[in-house]
Design a protein around this motif. Structure first.
Motif, PDB file in Angstrom:
ATOM      1  N   THR A  85      -4.357  -5.330  -3.235  1.00 50.40           N
ATOM      2  CA  THR A  85      -4.538  -4.737  -1.919  1.00 50.40           C
ATOM      3  C   THR A  85      -3.241  -4.123  -1.402  1.00 50.40           C
ATOM      4  N   LEU A  86      -2.119  -4.771  -1.731  1.00 49.85           N
ATOM      5  CA  LEU A  86      -0.815  -4.222  -1.320  1.00 49.85           C
ATOM      6  C   LEU A  86      -0.608  -2.844  -1.940  1.00 49.85           C
ATOM      7  N   THR A  87      -0.884  -2.731  -3.249  1.00 49.83           N
ATOM      8  CA  THR A  87      -0.776  -1.431  -3.916  1.00 49.83           C
ATOM      9  C   THR A  87      -1.724  -0.415  -3.296  1.00 49.83           C
ATOM     10  N   SER A  88      -2.936  -0.865  -2.996  1.00 50.76           N
ATOM     11  CA  SER A  88      -3.941   0.025  -2.414  1.00 50.76           C
ATOM     12  C   SER A  88      -3.510   0.539  -1.046  1.00 50.76           C
ATOM     13  N   ILE A  89      -2.860  -0.334  -0.256  1.00 50.54           N
ATOM     14  CA  ILE A  89      -2.406   0.089   1.074  1.00 50.54           C
ATOM     15  C   ILE A  89      -1.325   1.147   0.955  1.00 50.54           C
ATOM     16  N   VAL A  90      -0.395   0.951  -0.001  1.00 51.13           N
ATOM     17  CA  VAL A  90       0.680   1.928  -0.158  1.00 51.13           C
ATOM     18  C   VAL A  90       0.109   3.284  -0.557  1.00 51.13           C
ATOM     19  N   ILE A  91      -0.831   3.267  -1.515  1.00 45.36           N
ATOM     20  CA  ILE A  91      -1.422   4.527  -1.946  1.00 45.36           C
ATOM     21  C   ILE A  91      -2.224   5.154  -0.812  1.00 45.36           C
ATOM     22  N   GLY A  92      -2.854   4.304   0.037  1.00 50.09           N
ATOM     23  CA  GLY A  92      -3.568   4.829   1.195  1.00 50.09           C
ATOM     24  C   GLY A  92      -2.650   5.536   2.164  1.00 50.09           C
TER      25      GLY A  92
END
Lengths: 114, 159, 94
Positions: free
Chosen positions: A76-83
């Motif tokens: 989720t952390l990676t997903s937030i950054v990409i978001g």
């Protein structure tokens, strides 16, 4: 039923995002819909890794050793950054579109000349 | 964004900026002990810079911090991250190996396993990578907002 | 016509998502072998108290490398979009 409340919230958030993408004609509102969809997916990942009566996976002064699943939180952390990166790029493109078309309505931004 | 906010907002932003930056660096440095980490702390510090951009004139802000500085922050963060990963290869380990963990030197204190109060000098390369990602996210998010704000003001001048 | 198709798609997706939401058990994940391994061995292998950080920066560090590259690419794209143009260099769209 009431135990599944986080998944219901996820479903409603994703549906609101899809509705906004499909039925709104404004580019800013479509980006809001994309962001809402993304939040729904993040919430789904976090809710999928939850275990009852567990704590966050941190050993500093932990009251117990029953912990929730850490891998989904890292994802989720990676997903937030990409978001964040996607959102910044989308908003910049909308600003450039507004500069040349003077509108953000998708029905007006149809001229493919230039 | 061409004119600045009122004096109350500017003073509050100046005071809060220091606390926000200190809190962000705390989150970055304690990323291996408490909730947080490189990205979250960097986002908090970038929020402090964005508060200054919103409260003051853009030209005033660019007089205090150059765009070049944020670009250098981002590049040095990325280079530190990849350099920490590459430094394991000449020492005989694999790429991204945590070679400082438990070695006794920098960040190499051996932790008591299980629940402990938390020691700052542990976790090997993880705090270094936290700092690298924190610096990179600080520069990246600040410069995104800086470019977007200057895009707005260029647009307003071009009317 | 287009809005009717979109509405039918949305209704079908709503039924599917709500059905899935009430049928997945919450709080009891079925397969958790990898996460149990991380919680049991993460502290002695990386000596970090925060297991999420040890996954992000040690076990799945390639993921973080890609994430840093994505952020760098986004900054690069924004700076290309908003680069300072000279007056005569402005694009003409009308």
């Amino acid at each position: 039923m009431i135990d599944n409340l986080p998944f219901l919230v996820v479903a409603i958030t994703i549906l609101l995002g899809l509705y906004t993408i499909l039925f709104r004609k404004d580019l800013i509102k479509m980006i809001m819909g994309i962001s809402l969809l993304e939040s729904g997916v993040n919430l789904f990942l976090i809710a999928l890794g939850y275990r009852w009566d567990s704590i966050a996976p941190i050993f500093t002064g932990a009251p117990s050793l029953a912990m929730v699943m850490p891998t989904v939180q890292a994802l989720t952390l990676t997903s937030i950054v990409i978001g964040v990166a996607t959102l910044a790029l989308l908003l910049s493109m909308v600003m450039v579109i507004y500069r040349y078309y003077r509108t953000t309505d998708v029905r007006e931004v149809t001229k493919l000349q230039g | 964004m061409s004119d600045c906010m009122s004096k109350i907002i500017r003073t509050t932003a100046d005071i809060m900026f220091m606390f926000i930056v200190v809190f962000g660096f705390y989150i970055v440095l304690h990323g291996h002990l408490t909730p947080g980490g490189g990205f979250q702390g960097g986002a908090v510090i970038a929020t402090g810079f964005i508060l200054l951009i919103v409260a003051h004139k853009l030209d005033d802000f660019l007089g205090w911090f150059k765009k070049k500085a944020f670009q250098n922050f981002e590049m040095s963060g990325l280079i530190l991250f990849i350099g920490t990963a590459l430094a394991a290869i000449p020492l005989g380990y694999l790429f991204f190996m945590n070679f400082l963990s438990g070695a006794g030197g920098l960040f190499g204190q051996v932790v008591p396993y299980g629940v402990n109060p938390g020691f700052l000098n542990t976790a090997g390369t993880i705090p270094i990578m936290n700092i690298a990602v924190g610096i990179e996210v600080l520069g990246g998010l600040s410069i995104i907002i800086l470019y977007m704000t200057s895009g707005i003001s260029n647009h307003e001048e071009g009317e | 016509m287009r809005s009717i198709v979109a509405g039918i798609t949305l209704v079908v997706l709503a039924v599917a998502l709500l059905f899935a939401a009430v049928s997945i058990p919450f709080g009891n994940p079925a397969m958790s072998d990898m996460d149990d391994y991380f919680i049991a061995h993460g502290q002695e292998q990386t000596s970090a108290n925060n297991i999420v950080t040890s996954i992000v920066f040690d076990y799945r560090a390639f993921d973080t490398l890609g994430e840093a590259c994505v952020l760098f690419t986004a900054v690069f794209g924004v700076s290309v979009l908003f680069r300072l143009r000279k007056k005569e260099e402005d694009y003409e769209y009308e």
